[in-house]
Design an enzyme around this catalytic site. Sequence first.
Site, PDB file in Angstrom:
ATOM      1  N   HIS A 248     -21.051  12.187  21.711  1.00 23.31           N
ATOM      2  CA  HIS A 248     -22.441  11.950  22.129  1.00 23.31           C
ATOM      3  C   HIS A 248     -23.347  13.099  21.705  1.00 23.31           C
ATOM      4  CE1 HIS A 248     -21.457   8.652  25.316  1.00 23.31           C
ATOM      5  NE2 HIS A 248     -21.360   8.235  24.076  1.00 23.31           N
ATOM      6  N   HIS A 366     -25.298  -0.460  27.121  1.00 23.30           N
ATOM      7  CA  HIS A 366     -23.989  -0.687  27.748  1.00 23.30           C
ATOM      8  C   HIS A 366     -24.258  -1.754  28.801  1.00 23.30           C
ATOM      9  CE1 HIS A 366     -22.699   3.640  26.502  1.00 23.30           C
ATOM     10  NE2 HIS A 366     -22.746   2.814  25.502  1.00 23.30           N
ATOM     11  N   GLU A 412     -19.823   0.914  13.493  1.00 17.65           N
ATOM     12  CA  GLU A 412     -20.124   0.080  14.663  1.00 17.65           C
ATOM     13  C   GLU A 412     -21.029  -1.076  14.277  1.00 17.65           C
ATOM     14  OE1 GLU A 412     -22.369   2.113  17.740  1.00 17.65           O
ATOM     15  OE2 GLU A 412     -21.801   0.604  19.221  1.00 17.65           O
TER      16      GLU A 412
HETATM   17  N1  GLY Z   1     -24.501   4.786  21.161  1.00 17.67           N
HETATM   18  C1  GLY Z   1     -23.855   4.409  22.321  1.00 17.67           C
HETATM   19  C2  GLY Z   1     -22.681   3.611  22.032  1.00 17.67           C
HETATM   20  O1  GLY Z   1     -22.381   3.349  20.886  1.00 17.67           O
HETATM   21  O2  GLY Z   1     -22.012   3.171  22.909  1.00 17.67           O
HETATM   22 MN    MN Z   2     -23.577   3.195  19.171  1.00 21.33          MN
HETATM   23 MN    MN Z   3     -21.929   1.238  21.170  1.00 22.85          MN
END
Ligand code: GLY
Ligand code: MN
Ligand code: MN
Length: 444
Positions: A248, A366, A412
């Site tokens: 983070h 989230h 991601e």
């Molecule tokens: N950037 C926050 C996550 O990927 O969970």
């Molecule tokens: Mn992320």
């Molecule tokens: Mn994420």
Amino acid sequence: MPVTDDAYATPPEILLARRERVLERLGGGVLVLCSAPELLKSRDTDVRFRQDSDLFYLTGFMEPGAVAVLTPHDPERRLTLFVRPRDPERETWTGRREGVEGARERFAADAAYPVEELDQHLRALLEPADEVVYAFGTHPEMDQRILRLVTGFRRTRPRAGKGPLAVRDPDAVLAEMRLVKEPWELERMRRAGEISARGHLAALRAARPGIGEWELEAVLDAAFRSAGGRGSSYPTIVGSGANATVLHYVANDRRARDGELVLVDAGAEWGMYAGDITRTFPVSGRFTEAQRAVYEVVLAAEEAAIAAVRPGALFSDVHEAAVRVLTRGMVDLGLLTGDVDELIESEGYKPFYMHQTSHWLGLDVHDVGPYRRGGEWVRFEPGMVLTIEPGLYIAEDADVPEAFRGIGVRIEDDVAVTADGHEILTRGVPVAADEIERLVGSGG
Ligand code: GLY
Ligand code: MN
Ligand code: MN
């Protein structure tokens, strides 16, 4: 695409349908929701306000200082909104308010009052209910008010013969609903994904050795904002060199040097919905052999994890698929030694892969929704949206071959579960190593 005023306008029929479903699920409970708190940035200056996701989901109301009460026991008055009243003097400073009339007319509240009158009405709204459905812990004043009322009911209940007996968390009702996105929400999430991808494309094109991490953040912000989003859906991570191994990392205050990787984890918020993308790229446009080898392992893990997303599969299948490919890759690269199955069993991969592979995504980055129910992993259903974000993080002082030290890679994407598989919402930005190399520093 232009900025549109309707980014925050939920169609009334959608709001009404959601409210009906909530009212049904509340049974004998009364739901109390508050606007998000207004947060201080410093001294007399606030952080830009963002509405509470639950309140927005059920009312569409965007202002601070509001309280929504849903009362299934009262067929005449199912939604009561307490709002900041119109105030021409204040509105000169902070903008137009909906006021009590706006709450009734534009947000279909059955009743609306100035929020200052909350104490005059709340007791009567709660008393006929079996339980108060309210989330403690975010609004100290409201917490006290609910406690006072509940304590009062304990005294009056025996003679009055009514008064709620329990306080329950709204997640039981709302998180389950928000977990499965409606088609209208999926449209919003596609848009958030598209805009997020555009920001990453711009960052890839702008990258060059010597660029400040903060400059890449600025490029992402500009793309998110000019596409009509309110900005990023969470603090952007731009980690160059070994900063990419800090999960983070948000300082974003270092310059990327020739030969290093940069990990960018950033997403746009559009119409309250979040995008969440990570790309990792060589700032000079060419992966070293070791960087590419790590990258290919993470990409293969991402592909395996994405392939596991389909209706009926378990949430845990995704993580397991990623961990298997990553662990095999770590052994092949010489980062770990031993048998793949044993390393998985003993979690021997954790020094290099210490986080989960997915989280739900929606109004919150989230997002709400259980991952397990009663000890069992949740099974995917069409309309659920999650991230897939495997990575490998090799500390600078790790006991591994020199060439791998200080390499951090995460990839991601955002994936929706469909009727027969999945849809990737964020492939507006490529992911293949060759394509990434071509894009880096290509300007535009
Ligand atoms: N950037 C926050 C996550 O990927 O969970
Ligand atoms: Mn992320
Ligand atoms: Mn994420």
